[in-house]
Write a protein that holds these residues in place. Sequence first.
Motif, PDB file in Angstrom:
ATOM      1  N   LEU A 150      -1.537  -5.799 -24.213  1.00 47.35           N
ATOM      2  CA  LEU A 150      -0.373  -6.119 -24.758  1.00 47.35           C
ATOM      3  C   LEU A 150       0.635  -6.792 -23.660  1.00 47.35           C
ATOM      4  O   LEU A 150       1.418  -7.887 -23.938  1.00 47.35           O
ATOM      5  N   ALA A 151       0.704  -6.451 -22.509  1.00 42.92           N
ATOM      6  CA  ALA A 151       1.667  -7.055 -21.335  1.00 42.92           C
ATOM      7  C   ALA A 151       1.225  -8.277 -20.823  1.00 42.92           C
ATOM      8  O   ALA A 151       1.955  -9.084 -20.487  1.00 42.92           O
ATOM      9  N   ARG A 152      -0.173  -8.541 -21.239  1.00 40.89           N
ATOM     10  CA  ARG A 152      -0.610 -10.052 -20.956  1.00 40.89           C
ATOM     11  C   ARG A 152      -0.869 -10.942 -22.116  1.00 40.89           C
ATOM     12  O   ARG A 152      -1.357 -11.917 -21.971  1.00 40.89           O
ATOM     13  N   VAL A 153      -0.040 -10.696 -23.331  1.00 41.37           N
ATOM     14  CA  VAL A 153      -0.362 -11.469 -24.370  1.00 41.37           C
ATOM     15  C   VAL A 153       0.989 -12.214 -24.793  1.00 41.37           C
ATOM     16  O   VAL A 153       1.097 -13.061 -25.492  1.00 41.37           O
ATOM     17  N   ARG A 154       2.295 -11.556 -24.045  1.00 40.00           N
ATOM     18  CA  ARG A 154       3.470 -12.154 -24.239  1.00 40.00           C
ATOM     19  C   ARG A 154       4.120 -12.722 -22.931  1.00 40.00           C
ATOM     20  O   ARG A 154       4.819 -12.000 -22.316  1.00 40.00           O
ATOM     21  N   PRO A 155       3.587 -13.583 -22.226  1.00 33.71           N
ATOM     22  CA  PRO A 155       4.196 -14.291 -21.117  1.00 33.71           C
ATOM     23  C   PRO A 155       5.588 -14.834 -21.305  1.00 33.71           C
ATOM     24  O   PRO A 155       6.035 -15.338 -22.261  1.00 33.71           O
ATOM     25  N   THR A 156       6.392 -14.709 -19.976  1.00 30.18           N
ATOM     26  CA  THR A 156       7.763 -15.266 -20.065  1.00 30.18           C
ATOM     27  C   THR A 156       7.920 -15.939 -18.832  1.00 30.18           C
ATOM     28  O   THR A 156       7.103 -16.149 -17.942  1.00 30.18           O
ATOM     29  N   LEU A 157       9.392 -16.304 -18.561  1.00 31.40           N
ATOM     30  CA  LEU A 157       9.589 -17.173 -17.656  1.00 31.40           C
ATOM     31  C   LEU A 157       9.548 -16.139 -16.311  1.00 31.40           C
ATOM     32  O   LEU A 157       9.566 -16.806 -15.199  1.00 31.40           O
ATOM     33  N   ILE A 257       6.734 -28.102 -19.946  1.00 34.06           N
ATOM     34  CA  ILE A 257       6.443 -27.994 -21.200  1.00 34.06           C
ATOM     35  C   ILE A 257       5.923 -26.588 -21.694  1.00 34.06           C
ATOM     36  O   ILE A 257       6.318 -25.950 -22.490  1.00 34.06           O
ATOM     37  N   LEU A 258       5.500 -25.870 -20.494  1.00 32.08           N
ATOM     38  CA  LEU A 258       5.152 -24.425 -20.669  1.00 32.08           C
ATOM     39  C   LEU A 258       6.254 -23.312 -20.750  1.00 32.08           C
ATOM     40  O   LEU A 258       6.555 -22.456 -21.092  1.00 32.08           O
ATOM     41  N   GLY A 259       7.468 -23.934 -20.066  1.00 29.30           N
ATOM     42  CA  GLY A 259       8.816 -23.207 -19.940  1.00 29.30           C
ATOM     43  C   GLY A 259       9.551 -23.009 -21.284  1.00 29.30           C
ATOM     44  O   GLY A 259      10.111 -22.232 -21.592  1.00 29.30           O
ATOM     45  N   ILE A 260       9.042 -23.975 -22.354  1.00 30.50           N
ATOM     46  CA  ILE A 260       9.658 -23.841 -23.510  1.00 30.50           C
ATOM     47  C   ILE A 260       9.231 -22.728 -24.325  1.00 30.50           C
ATOM     48  O   ILE A 260      10.079 -21.817 -24.678  1.00 30.50           O
ATOM     49  N   PRO A 261       7.896 -22.462 -24.483  1.00 32.69           N
ATOM     50  CA  PRO A 261       7.442 -21.081 -25.154  1.00 32.69           C
ATOM     51  C   PRO A 261       7.725 -19.975 -24.294  1.00 32.69           C
ATOM     52  O   PRO A 261       8.006 -18.818 -24.909  1.00 32.69           O
ATOM     53  N   LEU A 262       7.744 -19.946 -22.964  1.00 30.55           N
ATOM     54  CA  LEU A 262       7.856 -18.825 -21.933  1.00 30.55           C
ATOM     55  C   LEU A 262       9.397 -18.548 -22.196  1.00 30.55           C
ATOM     56  O   LEU A 262       9.679 -17.224 -22.284  1.00 30.55           O
ATOM     57  N   GLY A 263      10.427 -19.498 -22.385  1.00 33.97           N
ATOM     58  CA  GLY A 263      11.816 -19.215 -22.402  1.00 33.97           C
ATOM     59  C   GLY A 263      12.013 -18.485 -23.934  1.00 33.97           C
ATOM     60  O   GLY A 263      12.874 -17.740 -23.788  1.00 33.97           O
ATOM     61  N   TRP A 264      11.291 -19.089 -24.727  1.00 35.04           N
ATOM     62  CA  TRP A 264      11.419 -18.305 -25.995  1.00 35.04           C
ATOM     63  C   TRP A 264      11.052 -16.877 -26.242  1.00 35.04           C
ATOM     64  O   TRP A 264      11.745 -16.026 -26.900  1.00 35.04           O
ATOM     65  N   SER A 265       9.892 -16.684 -25.406  1.00 33.60           N
ATOM     66  CA  SER A 265       9.429 -15.416 -25.262  1.00 33.60           C
ATOM     67  C   SER A 265      10.352 -14.569 -24.732  1.00 33.60           C
ATOM     68  O   SER A 265      10.817 -13.280 -25.053  1.00 33.60           O
ATOM     69  N   LEU A 266      10.927 -14.888 -23.655  1.00 32.66           N
ATOM     70  CA  LEU A 266      11.810 -14.086 -23.000  1.00 32.66           C
ATOM     71  C   LEU A 266      13.023 -13.833 -23.553  1.00 32.66           C
ATOM     72  O   LEU A 266      13.655 -12.672 -23.783  1.00 32.66           O
TER      73      LEU A 266
END
Length: 377
Positions: A150-157, A257-266
């Motif tokens: 699970l730690a590798r399923v939700r990447p963040t910034l 582009i990747l920073g958008i979902p990564l920022g949302w996840s964080l």
Amino acid sequence: MTKFPSKLRTYFYKSRRGLVLAKKEVFEFWNQNSGDWSWAAEKPRPIAAVNRSLWKTSVPSLSFYAMLGLSSVIATLGLLSGSAAVIIGAMIIAPLMGSILGIAYAIVVGNRRLLKRSALTTFKGILLSILAAVLITLLFGLTQSNAEILARVRPTLIDLGVAIAAGAAGAFAISRRQVENALSGVAISVALVPPLSVIGIGIAWWNPRVALGASVLFATNLTGIIFSGALIFLWQQYGSIERAKKGLVAGFLTLFILGIPLGWSLRNILIEERVHRQIVLILSRQTLTFADTEIRKVDVQPQLNGVYVELEVAAKANSISQYQVTLVRNLLTEQLGQPIQLKVRVVPIEIFEELSNTLTQATFASSVSACPSDGIG
């Protein structure tokens, strides 16, 4: 008094003069370099040496496939068993870092042959890792996720920052002979193989969420390493900014582009942590319903129309009613200032105690001996 022979006397004078000259040279050398250590300055490796080193790591060979395949097997087994130590061992032997740095170097120097070779090798390594993970997962038949997966399923910034730092460290290690051995530590920090193994696990489980989340993490690692590695190679004066311009622009746009979902996840993780902490305090201090219960699990999931909260508590059967849950939800909504959807799972507490026959007989005998005699014979 006996005199030394002429030959011995001549040899003694020459040795003494040589010792004096040696002392003088050492003294002059010390004075000359005591304040100037430029002779010991660390310099980048020649471009030919760096080019040769990256070509070796970018050409697919039996050793590359064997080590990467074994690394994928070890990482998959470590992920399925939830063992962080085994996963770290897989990172150490993974040879994928070299070909990715080859892509960064090829972009900077404008070497299209090296770029194609490194990209093809990286692509083959990705497919091999995912395929090995799928086969191992299907072979063992484990379907239970754990914290490592699970730690590798939700990447963040935060993961993006790690990838950028790791790419910079890897490129610097390639360009400096003194720190070239640090590549294994860089491979551990960025963890390239475990996300690929999680992708394979998600495919074997037919779980799109697991496979997609791990794919975003690997794409983040790959892009971050290439982008920062190219910048470090430019800083070390390999190649030119004119040759690297297109590659750097493409890398920057990909990271954006990747920073958008990564920022949302964080953002979601920060919200979950804050709400989780507030909910635990409210339930334990401001409610009678959950004050004396054991809160085993608090799962918080931010949603567009509020927050979904799922509680798992240990309590006696029929000790919590639907009306009490409604009151607690209203309290949480008022305290947190946003709509709360509350779901409570009550695990009844039942204690069973079985005494052995020996213990029962001993207890019965002691109770009989302690009884007074009634005098009936």
